[in-house]
Design a protein around this motif. Sequence first.
Motif, mmCIF file in Angstrom:
data_model
loop_
_atom_site.group_PDB
_atom_site.id
_atom_site.type_symbol
_atom_site.label_atom_id
_atom_site.label_comp_id
_atom_site.label_asym_id
_atom_site.label_seq_id
_atom_site.Cartn_x
_atom_site.Cartn_y
_atom_site.Cartn_z
ATOM 1 N N ASP A 1 -1.961 14.163 -5.550
ATOM 2 C CA ASP A 1 -2.192 12.776 -5.087
ATOM 3 C C ASP A 1 -3.209 12.356 -4.022
ATOM 4 N N LEU B 1 -10.840 2.694 0.641
ATOM 5 C CA LEU B 1 -9.371 1.338 0.398
ATOM 6 C C LEU B 1 -8.955 1.395 -1.278
ATOM 7 N N VAL C 1 -8.135 4.642 -3.231
ATOM 8 C CA VAL C 1 -7.131 4.893 -2.907
ATOM 9 C C VAL C 1 -6.100 4.159 -3.725
ATOM 10 N N GLY C 2 -6.403 3.634 -4.119
ATOM 11 C CA GLY C 2 -5.055 1.879 -4.581
ATOM 12 C C GLY C 2 -4.435 1.177 -3.236
ATOM 13 N N GLY C 3 -5.374 0.864 -2.371
ATOM 14 C CA GLY C 3 -4.476 0.311 -1.446
ATOM 15 C C GLY C 3 -3.816 1.097 -0.581
ATOM 16 N N ASP C 4 -3.483 2.397 -0.319
ATOM 17 C CA ASP C 4 -2.518 3.130 0.164
ATOM 18 C C ASP C 4 -3.050 3.957 0.767
ATOM 19 N N ARG C 5 -3.175 3.753 2.047
ATOM 20 C CA ARG C 5 -3.702 4.486 3.537
ATOM 21 C C ARG C 5 -3.280 5.449 3.874
ATOM 22 N N ASP C 6 -1.933 5.291 3.380
ATOM 23 C CA ASP C 6 -1.106 7.139 3.374
ATOM 24 C C ASP C 6 -1.388 7.683 2.425
ATOM 25 N N ARG C 7 -2.284 7.867 0.979
ATOM 26 C CA ARG C 7 -2.489 8.428 0.672
ATOM 27 C C ARG C 7 -3.648 9.539 1.067
#
Length: 112
Positions: free
Chosen positions: A2, A44, A47-53
Motif C-alpha cells: 500500500d 492526494l 493515493v487514490g484520495g485516501d489520506r490514511d494510505r
Amino acid sequence: GDLVIVDERTQNEWRETAVVPGDARISLYNIWAVPNDDFTEQVLAAVGGDRDRPVALICATGGRSSLASRMLRDAGFSHVADISEGMQGSQAGIGWLSRALPIEYCGACDPF
C-alpha cells in the motif's frame, strides 16, 4: 503493497540520478525553484484520495522531503514517512543510490 513513494525532486534530477521503480513523481518545486501549488492535491490523487494510505517522501538529500512531510501532515495525511537519507545521501545516511536499492533510469521522466 500500500505504500506510495513520492519523489518530489525536479524532472532534471529524475533524469540525472534515476528514480525508485513505481514511485509517484510529483515535484515540490520546478527547476527554477517555483513552488508547486498543487503538490498536496497531486499527492492526494496519487493515493487514490485516501489520506490514511502510507506515503513516503524522497528527495536528493532530505531537505525537501522534510518540508513535504510536514505539508502533508498539516493537510491531514495520517501515515507520512520521510526518507531522510534521500537519493544521494545526507547526515541521516548514505542514501538510496549508495545502498544499491532498486532504481530505474528514465529519459523522459514526466511528472505524475
